[in-house]
Design a protein around this motif. Structure first.
Motif, PDB file in Angstrom:
ATOM      1  N   MET A  47     -23.848   8.644   6.885  1.00  0.00           N
ATOM      2  CA  MET A  47     -23.634   7.823   5.698  1.00  0.00           C
ATOM      3  C   MET A  47     -22.316   7.047   5.819  1.00  0.00           C
ATOM      4  N   LEU A  48     -22.367   5.813   5.373  1.00  0.00           N
ATOM      5  CA  LEU A  48     -21.161   4.983   5.411  1.00  0.00           C
ATOM      6  C   LEU A  48     -20.349   5.212   4.142  1.00  0.00           C
ATOM      7  N   ARG A  49     -19.117   5.643   4.321  1.00  0.00           N
ATOM      8  CA  ARG A  49     -18.258   5.857   3.152  1.00  0.00           C
ATOM      9  C   ARG A  49     -17.173   4.783   3.118  1.00  0.00           C
ATOM     10  N   SER A  50     -16.966   4.186   1.952  1.00  0.00           N
ATOM     11  CA  SER A  50     -15.998   3.083   1.873  1.00  0.00           C
ATOM     12  C   SER A  50     -14.738   3.483   1.139  1.00  0.00           C
ATOM     13  N   VAL A  51     -13.642   2.981   1.665  1.00  0.00           N
ATOM     14  CA  VAL A  51     -12.338   3.194   1.041  1.00  0.00           C
ATOM     15  C   VAL A  51     -11.768   1.821   0.702  1.00  0.00           C
ATOM     16  N   LEU A  52     -11.590   1.573  -0.583  1.00  0.00           N
ATOM     17  CA  LEU A  52     -11.025   0.298  -1.028  1.00  0.00           C
ATOM     18  C   LEU A  52      -9.522   0.460  -1.200  1.00  0.00           C
ATOM     19  N   VAL A  53      -8.749  -0.399  -0.540  1.00  0.00           N
ATOM     20  CA  VAL A  53      -7.295  -0.395  -0.696  1.00  0.00           C
ATOM     21  C   VAL A  53      -6.945  -1.547  -1.625  1.00  0.00           C
ATOM     22  N   VAL A  54      -6.329  -1.230  -2.753  1.00  0.00           N
ATOM     23  CA  VAL A  54      -6.207  -2.261  -3.783  1.00  0.00           C
ATOM     24  C   VAL A  54      -4.929  -2.091  -4.599  1.00  0.00           C
ATOM     25  N   ASN A  55      -4.304  -3.197  -4.897  1.00  0.00           N
ATOM     26  CA  ASN A  55      -3.221  -3.297  -5.875  1.00  0.00           C
ATOM     27  C   ASN A  55      -3.036  -4.792  -6.119  1.00  0.00           C
ATOM     28  N   PRO A  56      -3.185  -5.251  -7.355  1.00  0.00           N
ATOM     29  CA  PRO A  56      -3.089  -6.696  -7.588  1.00  0.00           C
ATOM     30  C   PRO A  56      -1.726  -7.279  -7.252  1.00  0.00           C
ATOM     31  N   LYS A  57      -0.713  -6.435  -7.164  1.00  0.00           N
ATOM     32  CA  LYS A  57       0.623  -6.942  -6.866  1.00  0.00           C
ATOM     33  C   LYS A  57       0.697  -7.368  -5.393  1.00  0.00           C
ATOM     34  N   GLY A  58       1.163  -8.571  -5.157  1.00  0.00           N
ATOM     35  CA  GLY A  58       1.316  -9.062  -3.795  1.00  0.00           C
ATOM     36  C   GLY A  58       2.373  -8.249  -3.059  1.00  0.00           C
ATOM     37  N   GLY A  59       2.132  -7.995  -1.799  1.00  0.00           N
ATOM     38  CA  GLY A  59       3.125  -7.327  -0.954  1.00  0.00           C
ATOM     39  C   GLY A  59       3.305  -5.846  -1.227  1.00  0.00           C
ATOM     40  N   ALA A  60       2.362  -5.231  -1.922  1.00  0.00           N
ATOM     41  CA  ALA A  60       2.486  -3.804  -2.245  1.00  0.00           C
ATOM     42  C   ALA A  60       2.339  -2.918  -1.007  1.00  0.00           C
ATOM     43  N   GLY A  61       1.690  -3.456   0.017  1.00  0.00           N
ATOM     44  CA  GLY A  61       1.469  -2.671   1.250  1.00  0.00           C
ATOM     45  C   GLY A  61      -0.002  -2.399   1.526  1.00  0.00           C
ATOM     46  N   LYS A  62      -0.881  -3.183   0.892  1.00  0.00           N
ATOM     47  CA  LYS A  62      -2.329  -2.968   1.042  1.00  0.00           C
ATOM     48  C   LYS A  62      -2.780  -3.080   2.494  1.00  0.00           C
ATOM     49  N   THR A  63      -2.406  -4.172   3.142  1.00  0.00           N
ATOM     50  CA  THR A  63      -2.896  -4.403   4.500  1.00  0.00           C
ATOM     51  C   THR A  63      -2.325  -3.369   5.465  1.00  0.00           C
ATOM     52  N   THR A  64      -1.058  -3.039   5.293  1.00  0.00           N
ATOM     53  CA  THR A  64      -0.432  -2.014   6.143  1.00  0.00           C
ATOM     54  C   THR A  64      -1.177  -0.691   5.988  1.00  0.00           C
ATOM     55  N   LEU A  65      -1.464  -0.339   4.748  1.00  0.00           N
ATOM     56  CA  LEU A  65      -2.181   0.915   4.490  1.00  0.00           C
ATOM     57  C   LEU A  65      -3.597   0.844   5.064  1.00  0.00           C
ATOM     58  N   GLU A 124      -1.404  -2.867  16.723  1.00  0.00           N
ATOM     59  CA  GLU A 124      -1.342  -1.414  16.815  1.00  0.00           C
ATOM     60  C   GLU A 124      -1.052  -0.797  15.447  1.00  0.00           C
ATOM     61  N   SER A 125      -1.307   0.504  15.386  1.00  0.00           N
ATOM     62  CA  SER A 125      -1.018   1.271  14.183  1.00  0.00           C
ATOM     63  C   SER A 125       0.046   2.302  14.531  1.00  0.00           C
ATOM     64  N   ILE A 126       0.426   3.058  13.537  1.00  0.00           N
ATOM     65  CA  ILE A 126       1.393   4.126  13.750  1.00  0.00           C
ATOM     66  C   ILE A 126       0.837   5.170  14.721  1.00  0.00           C
ATOM     67  N   PHE A 127      -0.497   5.301  14.737  1.00  0.00           N
ATOM     68  CA  PHE A 127      -1.154   6.302  15.586  1.00  0.00           C
ATOM     69  C   PHE A 127      -1.178   5.891  17.054  1.00  0.00           C
ATOM     70  N   ASP A 128      -0.937   4.630  17.319  1.00  0.00           N
ATOM     71  CA  ASP A 128      -0.983   4.128  18.690  1.00  0.00           C
ATOM     72  C   ASP A 128       0.370   4.209  19.373  1.00  0.00           C
TER      73      ASP A 128
END
Ligand SMILES: Nc1ncnc2c1ncn2[C@@H]1O[C@H](COP(=O)(O)OP(=O)(O)OP(=O)(O)O)[C@@H](O)[C@H]1O
Ligand SMILES: [Mg+2]
Length: 204
Positions: free
Chosen positions: A1-19, A177-181
Protein backbone atom coordinates in the motif's frame (compact mmCIF):
# COMPACT_ATOMS: atom_id res chain seq x y z
CA UNK A 1 0.00 0.00 0.00
CA UNK A 2 1.18 3.49 -0.82
CA UNK A 3 1.26 5.72 2.24
CA UNK A 4 1.54 9.48 1.79
CA UNK A 5 3.17 12.02 4.02
CA UNK A 6 2.23 15.64 3.37
CA UNK A 7 4.78 18.23 4.51
CA UNK A 8 2.95 21.49 4.97
CA UNK A 9 3.13 24.93 6.55
CA UNK A 10 1.70 27.99 4.79
CA UNK A 11 4.57 30.10 6.09
CA UNK A 12 7.29 30.54 3.49
CA UNK A 13 10.72 29.24 4.44
CA UNK A 14 9.49 27.13 7.36
CA UNK A 15 11.64 24.21 6.20
CA UNK A 16 9.10 22.17 4.22
CA UNK A 17 11.38 21.21 1.35
CA UNK A 18 14.31 20.42 3.65
CA UNK A 19 12.08 18.19 5.73
CA UNK A 20 10.44 16.54 2.69
CA UNK A 21 13.60 15.63 0.79
CA UNK A 22 15.40 14.35 3.88
CA UNK A 23 12.37 12.33 4.91
CA UNK A 24 12.21 10.79 1.42
CA UNK A 25 15.90 9.88 1.65
CA UNK A 26 15.56 8.50 5.18
CA UNK A 27 12.77 6.18 4.04
CA UNK A 28 14.73 5.20 0.94
CA UNK A 29 17.68 4.16 3.11
CA UNK A 30 15.46 1.56 4.74
CA UNK A 31 15.15 -0.04 1.31
CA UNK A 32 11.56 1.08 0.84
CA UNK A 33 10.22 2.36 -2.48
CA UNK A 34 9.84 6.13 -2.18
CA UNK A 35 8.28 8.70 -4.48
CA UNK A 36 8.58 12.45 -4.12
CA UNK A 37 5.87 14.74 -5.42
CA UNK A 38 6.68 18.44 -5.59
CA UNK A 39 3.48 20.49 -5.47
CA UNK A 40 5.34 23.78 -5.38
CA UNK A 41 5.79 25.78 -8.57
CA UNK A 42 9.22 26.82 -7.32
CA UNK A 43 10.16 23.15 -7.81
CA UNK A 44 12.85 23.16 -5.14
CA UNK A 45 12.36 19.47 -4.32
CA UNK A 46 12.56 18.56 -8.00
CA UNK A 47 15.77 20.54 -8.38
CA UNK A 48 17.20 18.56 -5.49
CA UNK A 49 16.02 15.29 -7.01
CA UNK A 50 17.50 16.15 -10.40
CA UNK A 51 20.90 16.58 -8.73
CA UNK A 52 20.69 13.36 -6.77
CA UNK A 53 23.56 11.02 -7.72
CA UNK A 54 22.56 7.62 -9.17
CA UNK A 55 24.52 5.58 -6.63
CA UNK A 56 22.39 6.80 -3.70
CA UNK A 57 19.16 5.04 -2.64
CA UNK A 58 16.70 5.96 -5.38
CA UNK A 59 13.73 8.28 -5.00
CA UNK A 60 11.23 8.36 -7.85
CA UNK A 61 9.73 11.58 -9.12
CA UNK A 62 5.96 11.60 -9.20
CA UNK A 63 3.76 14.10 -11.00
CA UNK A 64 0.42 12.36 -10.64
CA UNK A 65 -0.81 10.14 -7.90
CA UNK A 66 -1.93 7.28 -10.14
CA UNK A 67 1.52 7.09 -11.74
CA UNK A 68 3.14 5.69 -8.60
CA UNK A 69 5.08 2.49 -9.32
CA UNK A 70 3.50 -0.66 -7.84
CA UNK A 71 6.45 -1.36 -5.58
CA UNK A 72 6.36 2.11 -4.00
CA UNK A 73 5.53 2.17 -0.30
CA UNK A 74 5.85 5.88 0.35
CA UNK A 75 4.81 9.11 -1.25
CA UNK A 76 6.32 12.26 0.25
CA UNK A 77 4.56 15.47 -0.82
CA UNK A 78 6.34 18.81 -0.58
CA UNK A 79 3.79 21.61 -0.58
CA UNK A 80 4.05 25.30 -1.50
CA UNK A 81 3.85 28.22 0.89
CA UNK A 82 0.39 29.76 1.36
CA UNK A 83 -1.42 26.45 0.86
CA UNK A 84 -4.83 27.02 2.43
CA UNK A 85 -8.53 26.44 1.98
CA UNK A 86 -9.87 24.09 -0.67
CA UNK A 87 -6.53 23.05 -2.11
CA UNK A 88 -5.24 22.25 1.37
CA UNK A 89 -8.37 20.21 2.11
CA UNK A 90 -7.84 18.20 -1.09
CA UNK A 91 -4.23 17.48 -0.14
CA UNK A 92 -5.20 16.49 3.40
CA UNK A 93 -7.72 13.97 2.09
CA UNK A 94 -4.92 12.08 0.37
CA UNK A 95 -2.51 12.15 3.31
CA UNK A 96 -1.88 9.35 5.78
CA UNK A 97 0.37 11.58 7.85
CA UNK A 98 0.86 15.33 7.96
CA UNK A 99 4.14 16.83 9.13
CA UNK A 100 4.38 20.54 9.93
CA UNK A 101 7.83 22.09 10.33
CA UNK A 102 7.76 25.09 12.66
CA UNK A 103 10.70 27.27 13.65
CA UNK A 104 10.52 28.25 17.30
CA UNK A 105 10.43 32.02 16.93
CA UNK A 106 7.67 34.24 18.25
CA UNK A 107 6.65 35.11 14.70
CA UNK A 108 6.61 31.57 13.37
CA UNK A 109 4.74 30.25 16.38
CA UNK A 110 2.16 33.03 16.24
CA UNK A 111 1.63 32.41 12.54
CA UNK A 112 1.08 28.68 13.11
CA UNK A 113 -1.84 28.76 15.56
CA UNK A 114 -4.60 29.37 13.03
CA UNK A 115 -3.09 26.83 10.66
CA UNK A 116 -2.92 24.09 13.28
CA UNK A 117 -6.58 24.76 14.09
CA UNK A 118 -7.38 24.51 10.36
CA UNK A 119 -5.57 21.16 10.22
CA UNK A 120 -7.31 19.82 13.26
CA UNK A 121 -10.68 20.51 11.64
CA UNK A 122 -9.91 17.48 9.48
CA UNK A 123 -11.70 14.97 11.66
CA UNK A 124 -10.24 11.88 10.02
CA UNK A 125 -6.65 13.03 10.51
CA UNK A 126 -7.28 14.27 14.04
CA UNK A 127 -8.93 11.01 15.05
CA UNK A 128 -6.02 9.00 13.71
CA UNK A 129 -3.58 11.37 15.45
CA UNK A 130 -1.90 11.73 12.09
CA UNK A 131 -0.75 15.37 12.48
CA UNK A 132 2.68 16.05 13.95
CA UNK A 133 5.07 18.98 14.24
CA UNK A 134 8.81 19.10 13.71
CA UNK A 135 10.70 21.81 15.58
CA UNK A 136 12.87 23.22 12.83
CA UNK A 137 16.33 24.77 13.09
CA UNK A 138 16.48 24.50 16.84
CA UNK A 139 18.51 23.17 19.72
CA UNK A 140 16.00 21.22 21.87
CA UNK A 141 17.65 22.50 25.08
CA UNK A 142 16.88 26.16 24.44
CA UNK A 143 14.14 28.41 25.76
CA UNK A 144 12.79 28.80 22.25
CA UNK A 145 12.30 25.04 22.11
CA UNK A 146 10.38 25.07 25.39
CA UNK A 147 8.15 27.85 24.04
CA UNK A 148 7.33 25.75 20.99
CA UNK A 149 6.64 22.66 23.11
CA UNK A 150 4.26 24.65 25.37
CA UNK A 151 2.47 26.14 22.39
CA UNK A 152 1.93 22.70 20.86
CA UNK A 153 0.60 21.31 24.10
CA UNK A 154 -2.07 24.03 24.03
CA UNK A 155 -2.98 22.96 20.52
CA UNK A 156 -2.90 19.28 21.38
CA UNK A 157 -0.55 18.45 18.50
CA UNK A 158 2.47 16.21 19.19
CA UNK A 159 6.02 17.41 18.78
CA UNK A 160 7.41 14.51 16.82
CA UNK A 161 11.04 15.59 16.69
CA UNK A 162 13.59 18.33 16.17
CA UNK A 163 16.02 19.20 13.43
CA UNK A 164 18.92 21.34 14.46
CA UNK A 165 20.10 24.42 12.66
CA UNK A 166 23.09 23.26 10.68
CA UNK A 167 24.66 24.06 7.35
CA UNK A 168 24.84 20.34 6.71
CA UNK A 169 21.29 20.53 5.33
CA UNK A 170 21.80 23.26 2.71
CA UNK A 171 25.28 21.98 1.88
CA UNK A 172 24.04 18.44 1.26
CA UNK A 173 21.14 19.78 -0.82
CA UNK A 174 23.52 21.37 -3.34
CA UNK A 175 24.65 17.83 -4.22
CA UNK A 176 21.15 16.35 -4.26
CA UNK A 177 22.11 14.70 -0.99
CA UNK A 178 20.39 14.33 2.35
CA UNK A 179 21.69 14.14 5.87
CA UNK A 180 21.64 10.34 5.48
CA UNK A 181 24.07 10.47 2.56
CA UNK A 182 26.81 12.26 4.51
CA UNK A 183 29.69 10.45 6.22
CA UNK A 184 28.89 9.47 9.85
CA UNK A 185 31.68 11.60 11.29
CA UNK A 186 29.83 14.64 9.94
CA UNK A 187 26.19 13.71 10.33
CA UNK A 188 25.85 11.06 13.04
CA UNK A 189 24.21 13.44 15.51
CA UNK A 190 21.79 14.81 12.95
CA UNK A 191 20.83 11.34 11.73
CA UNK A 192 20.04 10.36 15.33
CA UNK A 193 17.58 13.29 15.49
CA UNK A 194 15.63 11.58 12.69
CA UNK A 195 14.94 8.36 14.57
CA UNK A 196 11.73 9.50 16.32
CA UNK A 197 10.57 11.24 13.14
CA UNK A 198 10.94 8.14 10.97
CA UNK A 199 9.35 6.00 13.69
CA UNK A 200 6.32 8.31 13.91
CA UNK A 201 5.88 8.37 10.15
CA UNK A 202 6.06 4.58 9.91
CA UNK A 203 3.78 3.97 12.84
CA UNK A 204 0.11 3.47 11.84
N1 LIG B 1 17.58 22.46 9.86
C1 LIG B 1 18.08 23.41 9.08
N2 LIG B 1 19.32 23.88 9.30
C2 LIG B 1 19.81 24.87 8.51
N3 LIG B 1 19.17 25.43 7.50
C3 LIG B 1 17.94 25.00 7.22
C4 LIG B 1 17.32 23.97 7.98
N4 LIG B 1 16.08 23.77 7.50
C5 LIG B 1 15.93 24.62 6.48
N5 LIG B 1 17.03 25.37 6.29
C6 LIG B 1 17.24 26.42 5.29
O1 LIG B 1 16.18 27.36 5.42
C7 LIG B 1 15.77 27.83 4.14
C8 LIG B 1 14.28 27.54 3.95
O2 LIG B 1 14.09 26.13 3.98
P1 LIG B 1 13.14 25.39 2.94
O3 LIG B 1 13.41 25.84 1.55
O4 LIG B 1 13.24 23.95 3.25
O5 LIG B 1 11.74 25.98 3.43
P2 LIG B 1 10.32 25.89 2.68
O6 LIG B 1 9.29 25.88 3.75
O7 LIG B 1 10.32 24.75 1.73
O8 LIG B 1 10.28 27.25 1.89
P3 LIG B 1 9.14 27.65 0.79
O9 LIG B 1 7.96 28.09 1.60
O10 LIG B 1 9.78 28.78 0.04
O11 LIG B 1 8.88 26.44 -0.03
C9 LIG B 1 16.65 27.11 3.13
O12 LIG B 1 17.73 27.96 2.81
C10 LIG B 1 17.15 25.88 3.88
O13 LIG B 1 18.40 25.45 3.42
MG1 LIG C 1 9.80 24.65 -0.28
Amino acid sequence: MLRSVLVVNPKGGAGKTTLAVNLAAGLAYAGEGVCLWDLDRQHSALQWLARRPDHLPPIARLDQRDQAPREASWLVLDSPAALHGKRLQEMLKQAHKVLVPIQPSLFDIAASGAFLRELREDQALSRRKAIGVIGMRVDPRTRAATQLANFLREHDVPLVGWLRDTQLYPNAAFQGESIFDLPPYLAEREVAMWEPILAWVRNG
